[in-house]
Design an enzyme around this catalytic site. Sequence first.
Site, PDB file in Angstrom:
ATOM      1  N   GLU A 174       0.804  16.808 -90.600  1.00 15.62           N
ATOM      2  CA  GLU A 174       0.652  15.384 -90.306  1.00 15.62           C
ATOM      3  C   GLU A 174       1.127  14.621 -91.519  1.00 15.62           C
ATOM      4  O   GLU A 174       0.564  14.748 -92.613  1.00 15.62           O
ATOM      5  CB  GLU A 174      -0.787  15.001 -89.979  1.00 15.62           C
ATOM      6  CG  GLU A 174      -0.833  13.573 -89.437  1.00 15.62           C
ATOM      7  CD  GLU A 174      -2.194  12.940 -89.446  1.00 15.62           C
ATOM      8  OE1 GLU A 174      -2.485  12.199 -90.405  1.00 15.62           O
ATOM      9  OE2 GLU A 174      -2.963  13.196 -88.506  1.00 15.62           O
ATOM     10  N   CYS A 224      -3.449   7.144 -92.566  1.00 17.55           N
ATOM     11  CA  CYS A 224      -2.151   7.515 -92.002  1.00 17.55           C
ATOM     12  C   CYS A 224      -1.834   6.749 -90.730  1.00 17.55           C
ATOM     13  O   CYS A 224      -0.669   6.526 -90.405  1.00 17.55           O
ATOM     14  CB  CYS A 224      -2.098   9.015 -91.753  1.00 17.55           C
ATOM     15  SG  CYS A 224      -3.470   9.647 -90.767  1.00 17.55           S
TER      16      CYS A 224
END
Length: 491
Positions: free
Chosen positions: A228, A262
């Site tokens: 990720e 994020c």
Amino acid sequence: MEIRSPFTGLATVTLSQATDADTRAIFSTARAAQKAWAATPVAERQRVLVRLHDLVLDRQAEALDFVQLEAGKARLDAFDEVSATALVAAYYGKHSAKILRPRRSAGAVPVMTSAGELHHPKGVIGIISPWNYPLALTAMDVLPALMAGNTVVQKPDNQTALSALWLHELAEEAGLPAGVWQIVFGRGSVIGDALAEESDYLCFTGSTPTGKQLATKIAGRLTGYSLELGGKNPMIVLPDANVAKAATGAVAACFSSAGQLCVSVERIYVHESIREEFTRAFVAKTEALRLGGRLDYGADMGSLTSRSQLDGVSSHVDDARAAGATVLTGGRPRPDLGPLFYEPTVLTDVTPSAKLFTDETFGPVVSIYGFTDLDDAIERANDTEYGLNASVWTRDVAAGRAVAARIKAGTVNVNEGYAATFGSVGVPMGGMKSSGVGRRNGAEGLLKYTEAQAVAVQRGLKLRPPRGVPGKVWATAMTASIKALRRLPGR
């Protein structure tokens, strides 16, 4: 290594740093422990997570202090990590056995062929965790890996080591055998090769450049990985949106954890018919945010986590201002509050020459753009190398779903910034394009840590022509059979 609190700059803990040899030795002990853990019934593994769920909620005050002191978050943002951790433990504590159970499938020949699918643990999972969500992302990555029957060697970021250690301690208190989950501290430049070379599967959360480097290292070993990585997440506000609710939602979407998230929104596209009203409301709500570093619920936003974060955010805003952007609010550090505080910042008139037009800022900074044509807004939202998260705001949920389906991002929220998908741990979460490979959460977040195996048993009829039957005759008969099979239910 001496670790300092973002709130004060004062030392909080000194961590021993592992060598390459230390790390490889830890993998050896994890490999030795894996066989017994894999033989433990899944139901028993689940009971560990159910007990962990209760411990996390009952002792959350400890975790809140650790996350605040290490990451510099406001306490409510720290609670987001506690709640996400509990939700993940509950989900895999309930559903792991069902996800992992052997599955039957239609065989080649009805009755004569029985086929099924098994899932075996990969072995030892290496997990490299980031500093920005040290508790929640530890839970999301480590717990399903354990439920799949693997052992884990985790390298948390040094800055937020205590949060990971706290969850590890509670997991062993909940019944996790010693040696099944091990934690190692060290610099990536020193122990990164060991992690990439010793893991049977590597899970990494961090920057896109580092993720690409790790993928290159792992490719030669033909082992799996999930990554990720970065994001430049858009929010689209349609003309029928409730402006007050959209502005309130945007504050949470942009400034939770000081934007060091994020899936945080960094670009807002607002229809021109409501742009002025939205911008006015959003700026007012942003200016009302309370900044602070106390270990209580009195502040709405905490500080940045490191000096490099502060320097990067300041550089992006200064560069945008020099390129013609207008700072509607914020745009400056706040050393009067602490060494790493930066005001929540709203920009407009951002030009393509500014670094933050395309590059991830990863801080409390957002830019507002107008649009008149929805197709154009969607095209601009997708005009990025990233594809992690997005947000759509409208009174028409069906229209919101339709827009969401056209956005190239791993998660899209309608009338929410990120928390709806982040908290829905039963569905997968991850990135498209340069935002990553693979998914966490849901069944996919567990099965990625397994090797799928097909097992088929053939009875009676052989799948080759019997002796004396010409191949052409056999092929003709099989062709007719295959055509007939298509009409059967479940084929």
